[in-house]
Every structure is written in structure tokens, then in C-alpha cells.
Design an enzyme around this catalytic site. Structure first.
Site, PDB file in Angstrom:
ATOM      1  N   ARG A 171       0.865  -1.202   0.112  1.00  0.00           N
ATOM      2  CA  ARG A 171       0.036   0.030  -0.004  1.00  0.00           C
ATOM      3  C   ARG A 171       0.932   1.110   0.236  1.00  0.00           C
ATOM      4  O   ARG A 171       1.689   1.473   1.083  1.00  0.00           O
ATOM      5  CB  ARG A 171      -0.963  -0.037   1.111  1.00  0.00           C
ATOM      6  N   HIS A 186       2.978  -2.692   5.285  1.00  0.00           N
ATOM      7  CA  HIS A 186       2.358  -2.774   3.789  1.00  0.00           C
ATOM      8  C   HIS A 186       3.073  -1.507   3.089  1.00  0.00           C
ATOM      9  O   HIS A 186       3.061  -1.636   1.863  1.00  0.00           O
ATOM     10  CB  HIS A 186       0.854  -2.366   4.166  1.00  0.00           C
ATOM     11  N   ASP A 193      -2.030  -9.628   3.960  1.00  0.00           N
ATOM     12  CA  ASP A 193      -3.348  -9.803   4.654  1.00  0.00           C
ATOM     13  C   ASP A 193      -4.092 -10.966   4.216  1.00  0.00           C
ATOM     14  O   ASP A 193      -4.550 -10.708   3.001  1.00  0.00           O
ATOM     15  CB  ASP A 193      -4.217  -8.696   5.041  1.00  0.00           C
ATOM     16  N   TYR A 222      -6.187  -9.975  18.071  1.00  0.00           N
ATOM     17  CA  TYR A 222      -5.553  -8.598  18.289  1.00  0.00           C
ATOM     18  C   TYR A 222      -6.038  -7.644  17.591  1.00  0.00           C
ATOM     19  O   TYR A 222      -7.009  -7.927  16.555  1.00  0.00           O
ATOM     20  CB  TYR A 222      -4.000  -8.866  17.184  1.00  0.00           C
ATOM     21  N   HIS A 225      -7.810  -7.260  13.849  1.00  0.00           N
ATOM     22  CA  HIS A 225      -7.205  -8.405  13.043  1.00  0.00           C
ATOM     23  C   HIS A 225      -8.153  -9.581  13.307  1.00  0.00           C
ATOM     24  O   HIS A 225      -7.998 -10.678  13.079  1.00  0.00           O
ATOM     25  CB  HIS A 225      -5.967  -8.814  13.437  1.00  0.00           C
ATOM     26  N   ASP A 227     -10.665 -10.309  11.648  1.00  0.00           N
ATOM     27  CA  ASP A 227     -11.274 -10.863  10.310  1.00  0.00           C
ATOM     28  C   ASP A 227     -10.052 -11.338   9.191  1.00  0.00           C
ATOM     29  O   ASP A 227     -10.365 -11.638   7.933  1.00  0.00           O
ATOM     30  CB  ASP A 227     -11.982 -10.020   9.507  1.00  0.00           C
ATOM     31  N   HIS A 228      -8.921 -11.297   9.536  1.00  0.00           N
ATOM     32  CA  HIS A 228      -7.934 -11.521   8.668  1.00  0.00           C
ATOM     33  C   HIS A 228      -6.500 -11.626   9.649  1.00  0.00           C
ATOM     34  O   HIS A 228      -6.480 -11.456  10.658  1.00  0.00           O
ATOM     35  CB  HIS A 228      -7.429 -10.454   7.564  1.00  0.00           C
ATOM     36  N   HIS A 230      -2.567 -11.141   9.336  1.00  0.00           N
ATOM     37  CA  HIS A 230      -1.397 -10.288   8.824  1.00  0.00           C
ATOM     38  C   HIS A 230      -0.077 -10.926   8.972  1.00  0.00           C
ATOM     39  O   HIS A 230       0.244 -11.269  10.087  1.00  0.00           O
ATOM     40  CB  HIS A 230      -1.498  -8.897   9.568  1.00  0.00           C
TER      41      HIS A 230
END
Length: 249
Positions: A171, A186, A193, A222, A225, A227-228, A230
């Protein structure tokens, strides 16, 4: 010298066979020949050259828990151990030497741009096509993403070769969420992710990340986080996924 010469002849035969068979076999096999020419086979402990560095990129996801593999081009003990784990995982002869058999398997896992066949630059950069505007140069960000993809390829194989969804990779500053930390990996291109529909699936990524060369792992439990998962490289290692404790994290 005789051994190396024999291996070089075998390498040429294997690669030529790959060109012929690749047309009617898999795209990965055919692409592999165009991706890279390995000129110093076999690669063995004690050697130091560019081929070894390229090998390290491809086996960096096969380290012991908590380890990271240096991309220094030196075929040391950690590189040998990673090659052995790679060989065992793909049912090859386990000798810690990257000869024609091991390189052929690596080639089969490589696409034409040297990314692993199950991941792409587009997946690791859903921000912009130039790789510019982050914390490092565009070339460095793209190089970091390649290294990340090969680690993800290792995780994929460890989890039964089931597809993995990358929801975010590189990103630029313009693509960073307003609440992101300025030190976000990122921005460096070496973070990914991963999403899954269940806690067990997300925790599986976190657990396998430990043995796949990732030094930053943030997952279930955490903040931000749930839903994913990292996974990234960070000079200061940090793992936190308290919701994955029952899954062996």
C-alpha cells in the site's frame, strides 16, 4: 568438477525436456524455463553466488519456527536445512543439495515472471501498478513482495494446497488507511493480509506463518485483526494472535 559437469549436463537435459513436455503439460512447467536459467548446478553448502540467493528466495518459507533466512547468497546451514524441508515436503530425495531434481520442482512452482504459480504481483499490489509512493523505492517494494509470495507458497502447500485469498499487500501512502501506523509493513511491500471464512482458517495462517519465515504475525484476538491474518517481515519480530491459542499458536 566432474560431479558439477555431470549435473550441468543433466540440468540441460531436464530443462530441455521441460520445454518439450511443458507445451502439453502445465503452464507452470513451461513458464519455469523462461523464468530463470540456473547456471551453477548443483548448489551445495559452502557455495556463494547469485544462484544461491535466488534459491534462498524460493525456500525461505521452509525454515524452523521463528527462523528467518538471509538472502545473502551464502549456502550456509540454515539454507541447507530449508532445502531439506522443501525436499521432504515435495517428496524429493532429501540431501540438502539443490540439484536438478530440486530445481526442476522449483521451476514447476514458478511462473514466467518468477513469482510462484499460485500468487501474482497483482494480488500483492491492489493499490497501484507502479509500486511507488511507499516507504521504499518501487523496485524494493516489488522485490519484497516477491519474497513474501514465495513464503505464502510454502504456507499454501503446508495447508494442503488449498487456495489462499490475499486481501491486501503493498500500500502506498495514498492507499494507507488513515488509522494505519507509519511503520506499517504494507508500505514496504513485504506484508500480506490473508482472509478465511472461519477462525480456524485464519489461525491456520498464523500458525504456519511461524515456520514460514514471517517475523510479524497479527491475527485473531489482536486489535483490528479478527477478520484476517497479517503476515509480514519486521526487523523487530512481533507475534500476537491470542484468539489462536487453542490452535497451537
Amino acid at each position: 568438477m566432474l560431479r558439477r559437469a555431470l549435473h550441468s549436463v543433466l540440468a540441460i537435459v531436464v530443462l530441455m525436456t521441460g520445454i518439450i513436455v511443458g507445451v502439453g503439460a502445465t503452464a507452470g512447467t513451461a513458464h519455469a524455463v523462461a523464468c530463470r536459467t540456473w547456471s551453477n548446478l548443483p548448489l551445495e553448502p559452502g557455495e556463494s553466488n547469485e544462484d544461491v540467493r535466488q534459491l534462498q528466495i524460493r525456500v525461505a518459507g521452509w525454515v524452523a519456527s521463528g527462523e528467518r533466512l538471509s538472502y545473502d547468497g551464502v549456502y550456509g546451514a540454515r539454507t541447507e536445512a530449508a532445502v531439506r524441508r522443501f525436499q521432504e515436503a515435495y517428496n524429493l530425495d532429501v540431501d540438502g543439495v539443490a540439484g536438478t531434481q530440486t530445481i526442476t520442482k522449483i521451476n514447476q512452482l514458478s511462473d514466467s515472471d518468477c513469482t510462484p504459480i499460485h500468487f501474482s504481483y497483482a494480488e500483492l499490489n491492489q493499490c497501484n501498478s507502479t509500486w511507488a509512493g511507499g516507504a521504499v523505492s518501487a523496485a524494493t517494494a516489488k522485490s519484497n513482495a516477491l519474497r513474501t509470495m514465495w513464503k505464502l507458497e510454502a504456507i499454501r502447500h503446508k495447508l494442503g494446497d488449498n487456495p489462499i485469498t490475499v486481501s491486501s499487500g503493498f500500500r502506498s501512502d495514498a492507499c494507507q488507511p488513515s488509522d494505519s501506523a507509519p511503520t506499517s509493513r504494507h508500505r514496504f511491500g513485504d506484508a500480506a493480509d490473508l482472509t478465511a471464512g472461519t477462525v480456524a482458517g485464519r489461525c491456520a495462517f498464523a500458525v504456519r506463518g511461524k515456520t514460514s519465515g514471517f517475523s510479524e504475525i497479527l491475527g485473531q484476538g489482536y486489535e483490528g485483526h479478527n477478520d484476517h491474518t497479517h503476515l509480514a517481515h519486521d526487523p523487530s519480530p512481533f507475534w500476537s494472535a491470542p484468539g489462536c491459542a487453542s490452535y497451537g499458536f
